[in-house]
Design a protein around this motif. Structure first.
Motif, PDB file in Angstrom:
ATOM      1  N   ASP A  58       0.861  -1.187   0.000  1.00 36.49           N
ATOM      2  CA  ASP A  58       0.000   0.000   0.000  1.00 36.49           C
ATOM      3  C   ASP A  58       0.892   1.229   0.000  1.00 36.49           C
ATOM      4  N   TYR A  59       0.365   2.309  -0.602  1.00 34.29           N
ATOM      5  CA  TYR A  59       1.131   3.549  -0.697  1.00 34.29           C
ATOM      6  C   TYR A  59       0.223   4.741  -0.400  1.00 34.29           C
ATOM      7  N   VAL A  60       0.816   5.789   0.146  1.00 37.93           N
ATOM      8  CA  VAL A  60       0.101   7.047   0.246  1.00 37.93           C
ATOM      9  C   VAL A  60      -0.074   7.585  -1.178  1.00 37.93           C
ATOM     10  N   ASP A  61      -1.167   8.278  -1.431  1.00 36.83           N
ATOM     11  CA  ASP A  61      -1.481   8.713  -2.803  1.00 36.83           C
ATOM     12  C   ASP A  61      -0.357   9.539  -3.426  1.00 36.83           C
ATOM     13  N   SER A  62       0.301  10.346  -2.627  1.00 34.10           N
ATOM     14  CA  SER A  62       1.290  11.284  -3.171  1.00 34.10           C
ATOM     15  C   SER A  62       2.530  10.599  -3.749  1.00 34.10           C
ATOM     16  N   VAL A  63       2.734   9.316  -3.452  1.00 35.06           N
ATOM     17  CA  VAL A  63       3.923   8.628  -3.970  1.00 35.06           C
ATOM     18  C   VAL A  63       3.579   7.493  -4.930  1.00 35.06           C
ATOM     19  N   LYS A  64       2.295   7.233  -5.125  1.00 34.25           N
ATOM     20  CA  LYS A  64       1.892   6.142  -6.019  1.00 34.25           C
ATOM     21  C   LYS A  64       2.429   6.393  -7.425  1.00 34.25           C
ATOM     22  N   GLY A  65       2.994   5.354  -8.004  1.00 38.79           N
ATOM     23  CA  GLY A  65       3.569   5.465  -9.340  1.00 38.79           C
ATOM     24  C   GLY A  65       5.002   5.956  -9.350  1.00 38.79           C
ATOM     25  N   ARG A  66       5.490   6.443  -8.220  1.00 38.37           N
ATOM     26  CA  ARG A  66       6.867   6.936  -8.126  1.00 38.37           C
ATOM     27  C   ARG A  66       7.726   6.098  -7.178  1.00 38.37           C
ATOM     28  N   PHE A  67       7.145   5.625  -6.086  1.00 41.41           N
ATOM     29  CA  PHE A  67       7.873   4.856  -5.085  1.00 41.41           C
ATOM     30  C   PHE A  67       7.460   3.391  -5.163  1.00 41.41           C
ATOM     31  N   THR A  68       8.407   2.504  -4.865  1.00 37.53           N
ATOM     32  CA  THR A  68       8.135   1.076  -4.814  1.00 37.53           C
ATOM     33  C   THR A  68       8.768   0.485  -3.563  1.00 37.53           C
ATOM     34  N   ILE A  69       7.944  -0.190  -2.754  1.00 38.29           N
ATOM     35  CA  ILE A  69       8.451  -0.886  -1.572  1.00 38.29           C
ATOM     36  C   ILE A  69       8.634  -2.349  -1.918  1.00 38.29           C
ATOM     37  N   SER A  70       9.722  -2.926  -1.427  1.00 38.60           N
ATOM     38  CA  SER A  70       9.984  -4.342  -1.652  1.00 38.60           C
ATOM     39  C   SER A  70      10.760  -4.877  -0.459  1.00 38.60           C
ATOM     40  N   LYS A  71      10.926  -6.192  -0.411  1.00 41.28           N
ATOM     41  CA  LYS A  71      11.629  -6.777   0.727  1.00 41.28           C
ATOM     42  C   LYS A  71      12.405  -8.010   0.298  1.00 41.28           C
ATOM     43  N   ASP A  72      13.383  -8.349   1.115  1.00 46.83           N
ATOM     44  CA  ASP A  72      14.153  -9.578   0.966  1.00 46.83           C
ATOM     45  C   ASP A  72      14.035 -10.315   2.282  1.00 46.83           C
ATOM     46  N   ASN A  73      13.192 -11.320   2.306  1.00 47.79           N
ATOM     47  CA  ASN A  73      12.943 -12.027   3.561  1.00 47.79           C
ATOM     48  C   ASN A  73      14.208 -12.692   4.108  1.00 47.79           C
ATOM     49  N   ALA A  74      15.033 -13.204   3.234  1.00 47.27           N
ATOM     50  CA  ALA A  74      16.243 -13.904   3.669  1.00 47.27           C
ATOM     51  C   ALA A  74      17.214 -12.962   4.366  1.00 47.27           C
TER      52      ALA A  74
END
Length: 121
Positions: A58-74
């Motif tokens: 989920d993203y705040v509207d002001s960053v949608k399309g510009r920011f991407t969150i991701s993770k590395d579980n390992a």
């Protein structure tokens, strides 16, 4: 004890990109969710992006399309890729993880120390 260490902040020109990282270390049993917040001078700390254990985001509207969150579980690490940065993105960025340590049955929130992002020409 668990510690979150953030990195990747800095000074960037408008339209530029930065990638923030937040790595958790310690006796971690599981991580439920990872969240990025930001706090501009004189303002409250606001949620920017969230990723749950299943990878839903989920993203705040002001960053949608510009920011991407991701993770590395390992690696117990969460990232925030920030593109097309604007001066209004200037803030201290904090990560938060909801996690359970091995010595406890119950999850808790743990915060990073924050990293400064400045967008300016």
């Amino acid at each position: 004890q668990v510690q979150l260490v953030e990195s990747g902040g800095g000074l960037v020109q408008p339209g530029g990109s930065l990638r923030l990282s937040c790595a958790a270390s310690g006796s971690i049993a599981s991580i439920n969710a990872m969240t990025w917040y930001r706090q501009a001078p004189g303002k409250e700390r606001d949620l920017v992006a969230h990723i749950n254990s299943g990878g839903g985001t989920d993203y705040v509207d002001s960053v949608k399309g510009r920011f991407t969150i991701s993770k590395d579980n390992a690696k117990n690490t969460v990232y925030l890729q920030m593109n097309s940065l604007k001066p209004e993105d200037t803030a201290v960025y904090y990560c938060k993880m909801n996690l359970r340590v091995r010595s406890s049955w119950f999850p808790k929130d743990v915060w990073g120390q924050g990293t400064q992002v400045t967008v300016s020409a």
